[in-house]
Design a protein around this motif. Sequence first.
Motif, PDB file in Angstrom:
ATOM      1  N   ASN A  70       0.827  -1.202   0.000  1.00  0.00           N
ATOM      2  CA  ASN A  70       0.000   0.000   0.000  1.00  0.00           C
ATOM      3  C   ASN A  70       0.864   1.256   0.000  1.00  0.00           C
ATOM      4  O   ASN A  70       0.610   2.200  -0.742  1.00  0.00           O
ATOM      5  N   GLU A  73       2.223   2.009  -3.265  1.00  0.00           N
ATOM      6  CA  GLU A  73       1.166   2.306  -4.226  1.00  0.00           C
ATOM      7  C   GLU A  73       1.094   1.312  -5.380  1.00  0.00           C
ATOM      8  O   GLU A  73       1.011   1.690  -6.547  1.00  0.00           O
ATOM      9  N   GLY A  75      -0.692  -1.082  -7.865  1.00  0.00           N
ATOM     10  CA  GLY A  75      -2.015  -1.165  -8.468  1.00  0.00           C
ATOM     11  C   GLY A  75      -2.360  -2.618  -8.765  1.00  0.00           C
ATOM     12  O   GLY A  75      -1.527  -3.520  -8.607  1.00  0.00           O
ATOM     13  N   PHE A  76      -3.577  -2.836  -9.221  1.00  0.00           N
ATOM     14  CA  PHE A  76      -4.043  -4.193  -9.512  1.00  0.00           C
ATOM     15  C   PHE A  76      -3.160  -4.885 -10.547  1.00  0.00           C
ATOM     16  O   PHE A  76      -2.789  -6.044 -10.393  1.00  0.00           O
ATOM     17  N   ASP A  78      -0.050  -4.285 -11.234  1.00  0.00           N
ATOM     18  CA  ASP A  78       1.254  -4.593 -10.623  1.00  0.00           C
ATOM     19  C   ASP A  78       1.177  -5.879  -9.810  1.00  0.00           C
ATOM     20  O   ASP A  78       2.065  -6.732  -9.888  1.00  0.00           O
ATOM     21  N   TYR A  99      -4.180  -7.972  -0.438  1.00  0.00           N
ATOM     22  CA  TYR A  99      -4.019  -6.541  -0.719  1.00  0.00           C
ATOM     23  C   TYR A  99      -5.104  -6.069  -1.693  1.00  0.00           C
ATOM     24  O   TYR A  99      -5.721  -5.022  -1.476  1.00  0.00           O
ATOM     25  N   CYS A 100      -5.348  -6.857  -2.735  1.00  0.00           N
ATOM     26  CA  CYS A 100      -6.381  -6.490  -3.721  1.00  0.00           C
ATOM     27  C   CYS A 100      -7.772  -6.465  -3.088  1.00  0.00           C
ATOM     28  O   CYS A 100      -8.577  -5.585  -3.378  1.00  0.00           O
ATOM     29  N   LEU A 103      -7.439  -3.562   0.325  1.00  0.00           N
ATOM     30  CA  LEU A 103      -7.034  -2.169   0.127  1.00  0.00           C
ATOM     31  C   LEU A 103      -7.378  -1.610  -1.254  1.00  0.00           C
ATOM     32  O   LEU A 103      -7.611  -0.413  -1.386  1.00  0.00           O
ATOM     33  N   LEU A 104      -7.384  -2.456  -2.270  1.00  0.00           N
ATOM     34  CA  LEU A 104      -7.763  -1.959  -3.598  1.00  0.00           C
ATOM     35  C   LEU A 104      -9.252  -2.125  -3.855  1.00  0.00           C
ATOM     36  O   LEU A 104      -9.782  -1.556  -4.803  1.00  0.00           O
ATOM     37  N   ASP A 105      -9.908  -2.950  -3.021  1.00  0.00           N
ATOM     38  CA  ASP A 105     -11.342  -3.212  -3.182  1.00  0.00           C
ATOM     39  C   ASP A 105     -11.655  -3.702  -4.606  1.00  0.00           C
ATOM     40  O   ASP A 105     -12.629  -3.271  -5.231  1.00  0.00           O
ATOM     41  N   THR A 106     -10.807  -4.603  -5.100  1.00  0.00           N
ATOM     42  CA  THR A 106     -10.964  -5.147  -6.447  1.00  0.00           C
ATOM     43  C   THR A 106     -12.176  -6.065  -6.483  1.00  0.00           C
ATOM     44  O   THR A 106     -12.335  -6.908  -5.604  1.00  0.00           O
TER      45      THR A 106
END
Length: 193
Positions: A70, A73, A75-76, A78, A99-100, A103-106
């Motif tokens: 996080n 930074e 991204g999805f 990455d 993490y996805c 924190l990314l709320d994928t």
Amino acid sequence: MNPQPSIHSSLPDDIALKIASSLEGWRGLYIKKHNEMAEKAAGVVNFVERCLAFESIEVGHYLKAIKGLNTMEFGFKDIQMFFLKPDLNVLLNLVGLHYCIALLDTPAEYLMEVLHSCNISERQVHVQWWKLGRWFYGFRMRDELHSRNISLGDLVTCKDEEVLGVLRRGAVHEVLRIQIAPAKSETQRQDPR
């Protein structure tokens, strides 16, 4: 048969040169950014591998790796490129996946698509945690050991909310310790070696 003229042949030379140099600059920037992210990912991979004790990782180190992603930074794309690969330790797959999710709320459908395309949706992790023993008539009972195997695909679809909750919270309140390891196959469990 005459070859088709390229778009650059119909442009004046000075404009074509500007376009070409602009594309080269963009390409160079992309490669530089990719290499930076690859270096950062390697740092997280090395951290997780150093924290492994007898093939398991303590939840504090696990959550620190996720926090590191996080901070850097990621991204999805990455995460997909550097962490959701079948040749990596399943714990690294789990760090990227968690993490996805957290924190990314994928969206789950994106994650499932990637897990299936990478052939890692059925990979399993073993999570065990110790809960503080309950009080019973003035005496504290023994601490309780809980243990589950769960696939990466099942984590995405939240098939075991308790495991996902334990991984999110870490060792807080009544949970004393959490260890995460690659799940052993049935033959490995039966073989005492």
